[in-house]
Design a protein around this motif. Structure first.
Motif, PDB file in Angstrom:
ATOM      1  N   VAL A 102      25.072  27.216 -23.261  1.00 17.38           N
ATOM      2  CA  VAL A 102      25.406  27.058 -21.753  1.00 17.38           C
ATOM      3  C   VAL A 102      25.230  28.123 -20.936  1.00 17.38           C
ATOM      4  N   GLN A 143      33.341  17.412 -11.597  1.00 18.20           N
ATOM      5  CA  GLN A 143      34.242  18.141 -10.775  1.00 18.20           C
ATOM      6  C   GLN A 143      34.444  19.679 -10.668  1.00 18.20           C
ATOM      7  N   VAL A 155      27.479  22.925 -16.645  1.00 25.13           N
ATOM      8  CA  VAL A 155      28.664  22.047 -15.972  1.00 25.13           C
ATOM      9  C   VAL A 155      29.404  23.049 -14.889  1.00 25.13           C
ATOM     10  N   CYS A 156      29.552  24.200 -15.362  1.00 23.35           N
ATOM     11  CA  CYS A 156      30.310  25.151 -14.175  1.00 23.35           C
ATOM     12  C   CYS A 156      29.302  25.637 -13.407  1.00 23.35           C
ATOM     13  N   SER A 210      31.649  16.177 -21.151  1.00 22.17           N
ATOM     14  CA  SER A 210      31.465  16.154 -22.440  1.00 22.17           C
ATOM     15  C   SER A 210      30.672  14.819 -22.922  1.00 22.17           C
ATOM     16  N   MET A 247      27.070  15.570 -22.358  1.00 22.87           N
ATOM     17  CA  MET A 247      26.658  16.473 -23.470  1.00 22.87           C
ATOM     18  C   MET A 247      26.384  15.592 -24.560  1.00 22.87           C
TER      19      MET A 247
HETATM   20  C1  LIG Z   1      30.939  24.884 -19.587  1.00 23.04           C
HETATM   21  C2  LIG Z   1      31.509  23.698 -19.701  1.00 23.04           C
HETATM   22  N1  LIG Z   1      31.091  22.943 -20.437  1.00 23.04           N
HETATM   23  C3  LIG Z   1      31.683  21.535 -20.576  1.00 23.04           C
HETATM   24  C4  LIG Z   1      32.970  21.241 -20.189  1.00 23.04           C
HETATM   25  C5  LIG Z   1      33.520  20.076 -20.639  1.00 23.04           C
HETATM   26  O1  LIG Z   1      33.804  19.279 -19.605  1.00 23.04           O
HETATM   27  P1  LIG Z   1      34.705  18.048 -19.271  1.00 23.04           P
HETATM   28  O2  LIG Z   1      36.082  18.540 -19.559  1.00 23.04           O
HETATM   29  O3  LIG Z   1      34.352  17.346 -18.019  1.00 23.04           O
HETATM   30  O4  LIG Z   1      34.126  17.168 -20.492  1.00 23.04           O
HETATM   31  C6  LIG Z   1      33.509  22.388 -19.410  1.00 23.04           C
HETATM   32  C7  LIG Z   1      34.917  22.175 -18.839  1.00 23.04           C
HETATM   33  O5  LIG Z   1      35.541  22.819 -18.317  1.00 23.04           O
HETATM   34  C8  LIG Z   1      32.717  23.432 -18.999  1.00 23.04           C
HETATM   35  O6  LIG Z   1      33.245  24.234 -18.347  1.00 23.04           O
END
Ligand SMILES: Cc1ncc(COP(=O)(O)O)c(C=O)c1O
Length: 404
Positions: free
Chosen positions: A152, A207, A184-185, A81, A84
């Motif tokens: 996303v 992570q 992210v994923c 985040s 982001m």
């Molecule tokens: C697609 C996606 N975007 C953003 C995030 C936010 O990640 P974080 O919790 O590391 O800020 C996640 C977390 O699960 C995610 O899956």
């Protein structure tokens, strides 16, 4: 102070941690390889020759992961985040307009951030499980011109993948908008060709697919996005997320803030393992692992939440049958089988992650068995052996050919 406050009653950490660590099979964080854990225990000076060499390598390996030749690749101290927030904060400000493409919680988060920096936003999508619709995007542009579009690739919250990302990105670029992508994923779990698809900003966390620790994230800006950042006149509301300042560290080895050294070293090792495996092999491993898991779940008699054509492989969402308490299923899995999976954000589903080290044969068998047994304990009869057989059949051999 004459009478200083007393320390609280103390509990050694081992009394809080479970005696055997839970197998992390949820939507992240995921298990990390030993080399990553080892690197995470090391602190060196965040400036100087050794760190410069580390940063140089991290950038080169990250460019491979992002599939970009852009030099504007950097790490961010903080969760995904934070990366982001860096993307949004640097490219949006009062007077700028963003189109937010929503599939669920995380794509919506970018909308909140855009509004918080004073940009005006329009939103489309929003229902789930549904993928983004290019025609809706075209209709929005027919009415308004946007500076930025956010989306996303894989919406972890509900298990949907926007497979039409290349077409959406190409259209938005043709309209002169910058495209910010949350990978992210998905990064390193499935194709994401930043330069080829002309994506302007890609963010990811440590992570998930990368299988590093939470708390150090990565971001890549295209040259087009960087030019906007360089020319920006509006004041920057953040110090840490100011990309120009961050580039002093990531591009010129100068001080910005004290960098999260162990997390960067962990990222180094995680990226090295990815480069050694190669993206092609890694994508195959993820696909095979997730498809085998999905086959096992369905053969067991459970339903998958998302239709095949828009289903995300990196996080698999499973319907909770009527009358069954998903929380109790997850608790039984954790308490009796040492396997942890995720609930959801208000949806009646449970989610199993298929990112990085989660995609190993032994983890799949353990997780599917634990879930089947947990459903049984809750009074829902599953075909456990059919599920395990389907998993074994679709897997067609083990996934551990490449063990770091
Ligand atoms: C697609 C996606 N975007 C953003 C995030 C936010 O990640 P974080 O919790 O590391 O800020 C996640 C977390 O699960 C995610 O899956």
């Amino acid at each position: 102070m004459d009478q200083p406050l007393k320390p609280p009653p103390l509990t050694p950490l081992y009394r809080i941690l479970p005696s055997e660590p839970l197998l992390l099979m949820g939507a992240g964080p995921v298990p990390i390889p030993a080399a990553v854990a080892l690197a995470n225990g090391v602190v060196i000076n965040h400036l100087g020759e050794t760190m410069n060499a580390v940063i140089h390598e991290v950038k080169e390996m990250a460019k491979y992961a992002f599939q970009t030749e852009s030099p504007y690749v950097m790490g961010v101290a903080g969760p995904s985040s934070a990366a982001m927030e860096m993307a949004i904060t640097n490219l949006l400000w009062p007077g700028r307009k963003a189109l937010i493409l929503e599939n669920g919680t995380f794509s919506a988060r970018m909308g909140c951030m855009a509004e918080a920096v004073g940009a005006s936003t329009d939103k489309i999508g929003g229902s789930h499980p549904a993928a983004l619709d290019l025609d809706e995007v075209k209709a929005a542009f027919a009415k308004t011109k946007y500076d930025v579009v956010t989306l996303v690739q894989g919406e972890t919250s509900c298990g949907v993948c926007n497979y039409n990302l290349p077409e959406i990105a190409a259209f938005c670029k043709s309209q002169g908008a910058l495209v910010i992508l949350d990978a992210v994923c998905t990064l390193t779990t499935m194709p994401m060709w930043m330069d080829q698809w002309e994506v302007d900003v890609v963010i990811t966390g440590g992570q998930k697919g990368i299988s590093s620790i939470p708390g150090v994230s990565l971001i890549a800006f295209s040259k087009t996005a960087w030019d906007v950042i360089i020319k920006r006149q509006a004041p920057m509301p953040h110090w840490c997320f100011d990309a120009r300042k961050a580039h002093r560290f990531w591009g010129e080895q100068q001080y910005h803030y004290t960098a999260p050294v162990p997390g960067i070293l962990a990222m180094y090792e995680a990226l090295r393992l990815i480069c050694e495996e190669t993206l092609q092999k890694r994508f195959q491993r993820h696909k095979r692992s997730s498809e085998a898991l999905q086959a096992g779940i369905e053969a067991m008699g459970l339903n998958l939440f998302v239709p095949t054509e828009i289903r995300l492989n990196s996080v698999v969402a499973i319907d909770i049958p009527k009358g069954i308490d998903g929380f109790k299923v997850r608790k039984t899995m954790a308490d009796k089988f040492n396997v942890e999976i995720s609930g959801a954000f208000g949806l009646d589903i449970i989610r199993i992650g298929q990112m990085g080290e989660q995609c190993r044969s032994h983890n799949l068998f353990k997780t599917l068995y634990a879930m089947g047994m947990a459903f049984r304990t809750q009074g829902f009869e599953v075909h456990l052996s059919k599920g395990m057989a389907a998993l074994e059949q679709v897997l067609g051999g083990d996934l551990n050919d490449y063990v770091p």
